[in-house]
Scaffold this active site. Structure first.
Site, PDB file in Angstrom:
ATOM      1  CG  ASP A 159      -1.684  -1.197   1.397  1.00 44.55           C
ATOM      2  OD1 ASP A 159      -2.695  -1.691   0.792  1.00 44.55           O
ATOM      3  OD2 ASP A 159      -1.362  -2.233   2.200  1.00 44.55           O
ATOM      4  CD  GLU A 203      -1.966  -3.077  -6.851  1.00 42.81           C
ATOM      5  OE1 GLU A 203      -2.898  -3.745  -6.290  1.00 42.81           O
ATOM      6  OE2 GLU A 203      -1.766  -2.009  -7.328  1.00 42.81           O
TER       7      GLU A 203
HETATM    8  O1  TRH Z   1       4.517  -5.960   0.635  1.00 44.04           O
HETATM    9  P1  TRH Z   1       3.275  -6.761  -0.197  1.00 44.04           P
HETATM   10  O2  TRH Z   1       2.857  -7.940   0.187  1.00 44.04           O
HETATM   11  O3  TRH Z   1       2.316  -5.590  -0.096  1.00 44.04           O
HETATM   12  C1  TRH Z   1       1.082  -5.688  -0.366  1.00 44.04           C
HETATM   13  C2  TRH Z   1       0.257  -5.490   1.047  1.00 44.04           C
HETATM   14  O4  TRH Z   1       0.398  -6.888   1.671  1.00 44.04           O
HETATM   15  C3  TRH Z   1      -1.064  -4.779   0.610  1.00 44.04           C
HETATM   16  O5  TRH Z   1      -1.796  -5.056   2.209  1.00 44.04           O
HETATM   17  C4  TRH Z   1      -1.766  -6.178  -0.212  1.00 44.04           C
HETATM   18  O6  TRH Z   1      -2.985  -5.733  -0.409  1.00 44.04           O
HETATM   19  C5  TRH Z   1      -0.884  -6.053  -1.489  1.00 44.04           C
HETATM   20  O7  TRH Z   1       0.356  -6.417  -1.236  1.00 44.04           O
HETATM   21  C6  TRH Z   1      -1.584  -6.524  -2.721  1.00 44.04           C
HETATM   22  O8  TRH Z   1       3.936  -6.768  -1.771  1.00 44.04           O
HETATM   23  P2  TRH Z   1       4.238  -5.595  -2.869  1.00 44.04           P
HETATM   24  O9  TRH Z   1       2.807  -4.720  -3.340  1.00 44.04           O
HETATM   25  O10 TRH Z   1       5.167  -6.113  -3.960  1.00 44.04           O
HETATM   26  O11 TRH Z   1       4.989  -4.499  -1.887  1.00 44.04           O
HETATM   27  C7  TRH Z   1       6.297  -4.666  -1.764  1.00 44.04           C
HETATM   28  C8  TRH Z   1       6.820  -3.219  -1.859  1.00 44.04           C
HETATM   29  O12 TRH Z   1       8.474  -3.454  -1.358  1.00 44.04           O
HETATM   30  C9  TRH Z   1       7.017  -2.983  -3.175  1.00 44.04           C
HETATM   31  O13 TRH Z   1       6.847  -1.221  -3.512  1.00 44.04           O
HETATM   32  C10 TRH Z   1       8.597  -3.091  -3.550  1.00 44.04           C
HETATM   33  C11 TRH Z   1       9.240  -2.803  -2.255  1.00 44.04           C
HETATM   34  N1  TRH Z   1      10.522  -3.361  -2.064  1.00 44.04           N
HETATM   35  C12 TRH Z   1      11.637  -2.594  -1.949  1.00 44.04           C
HETATM   36  O14 TRH Z   1      11.549  -1.388  -1.922  1.00 44.04           O
HETATM   37  N2  TRH Z   1      12.561  -3.242  -1.375  1.00 44.04           N
HETATM   38  C13 TRH Z   1      12.895  -4.505  -0.950  1.00 44.04           C
HETATM   39  O15 TRH Z   1      14.301  -4.785  -0.853  1.00 44.04           O
HETATM   40  C14 TRH Z   1      11.719  -5.240  -1.459  1.00 44.04           C
HETATM   41  C15 TRH Z   1      11.986  -6.808  -1.297  1.00 44.04           C
HETATM   42  C16 TRH Z   1      10.675  -4.886  -1.987  1.00 44.04           C
END
Ligand code: TRH
Length: 363
Positions: free
Chosen positions: A20, A258
């Protein structure tokens, strides 16, 4: 010509994990950097933004980072006036006092509910739908990101693909696979590790939190580990743009939720998606809607390997070991298909531009 909607307020309630806030932060900084908008980002949990953007001080009620005014959203808030555009991300419910300020404003702000991404066809039908407030003189519009032309598109910075191409052109040749592993702790990581043990030599990069916890359930100690032909390395959580570069240089990216799922598509590399689980298995419908769209232009063997791998990684059939083997065998053809998929997606408006155009049309 309508006046430029200069002031934007984005509200973000962190449900869990990083998705989010990752999406809201990415949108906020792009609106500032590429569109000259003045953006306030209201976040209820600043500590979850810090890993993505280390310049954030979680204890500050108000700070300016990369041109975005970041505000801690704690309870009801007090503002002199509402913004020209108000983004309520993922139905996070605006503070009552802010809604009252919106109702007083002249002209009324453009009020958007930014929805979660889905490849299901109903997203295009609902994109842009208006929902009048039951008591206040305000209308909220549903804005759906998506893969189809008649949706709100995907977040993509203007220079993203040029920077990616420049970065990938400089990568040295290597004779092992680089894999990034960002997943939930429910993923069949043990089965993946077993498959990797005898697969071609590879290095697996594992971020902290759920991915590393999942690996540590199957291997002794805290790593790094030499596991047959595979080296498994814990890595630190990287700031957003550094994480992009990890996706760009890896041969296979395991992503989730996402935002990382979208970034893996911009990387133009083979990826495997673990979808966020929803009640009553609603996520499985969402998963298969994506696979239908994404695999449509692939050759038969790549499409089958991709569908099997995604399904196995999300707890379905076939077994992960054989799915991974087929996926790895088809890796080059899947990479070519990904570049084409990525090019097709990039031919549409990105989400920030689509949002600006949509809001301008509501003045
Ligand atoms: O972390 P996520 O599982 O996030 C979400 C939330 O759970 C939310 O509530 C849910 O509705 C949604 O998923 C579908 O996965 P996501 O979306 O990939 O987000 C991770 C973020 O972290 C993304 O912006 C990339 C970032 N990231 C970094 O910046 N550095 C890192 O080292 C990693 C592994 C990720």
């Amino acid at each position: 010509m309508a006046a430029m909607q200069l002031h934007w307020d984005i509200f973000c309630r962190v449900i869990d994990n990083y998705g989010d806030i990752g999406i809201c932060w990415r949108l906020a900084r792009q609106l500032v950097a590429e569109h000259g908008r003045q953006v306030r980002l209201w976040v209820d949990d600043l500590s979850s933004l810090r890993p993505l953007c280390p310049a954030i001080e979680p204890a500050l009620a108000r700070q300016s980072v990369q041109g975005v005014e970041v505000r801690h959203w704690a309870g009801d808030i007090s503002v002199e006036r509402s913004a020209d555009v108000v983004i309520e991300s993922f139905a996070c419910d605006l503070p009552a006092s802010y809604l009252a300020a919106m109702a007083e404003a002249k002209p009324k702000p453009c009020w958007i509910n930014l929805e979660y991404l889905t490849a299901e066809s109903w997203a295009a039908d609902c994109h842009g739908m208006a929902s009048p407030h039951p008591t206040l003189p305000l209308t909220k519009y549903f804005f759906f990101p998506g893969f189809a032309a008649n949706t709100g598109g995907l977040l993509r910075e203007t220079n993203l693909l040029t920077e990616r191409d420049r970065y990938q052109a400089q990568l040295p040749a290597r004779d092992h696979l680089e894999i990034s592993l960002f997943c939930y702790d429910t993923a069949p990581v043990g089965e993946l590790l077993a498959a990797l043990k005898t697969a071609q030599p590879s290095i697996v990069h594992v971020p902290p939190g759920k991915p590393l916890a999942a690996v540590m359930r199957h291997l002794p100690g805290t790593g790094p580990w030499q596991h047959g032909h595979t080296k498994i390395e814990p890595i630190p959580f990287m700031p957003l743009d550094e994480y992009d570069r990890l996706l760009w240089r890896s041969d296979i990216n395991f992503v989730r939720g996402e935002d990382s799922f979208v970034r893996a598509q911009w990387a133009g590399k083979p990826f495997v998606w673990q979808i966020y689980q929803q009640d009553e298995d609603a996520h499985l419908v969402k998963l298969s809607a994506f696979l239908e769209r994404y695999c449509a232009a692939m050759d038969e063997s790549s499409a089958q390997a991709t569908k099997e791998m995604f399904t196995a990684w999300n707890g379905g059939e076939p077994d992960l070991a054989s799915a991974f083997q087929r996926f790895a065998e088809n890796r080059r053809a899947i990479a070519d298909a990904n570049r084409a998929w990525c090019g097709d997606l990039a031919s549409r408006d990105d989400l920030a531009s689509a949002l600006i155009n949509f809001c301008a049309s509501k003045v």
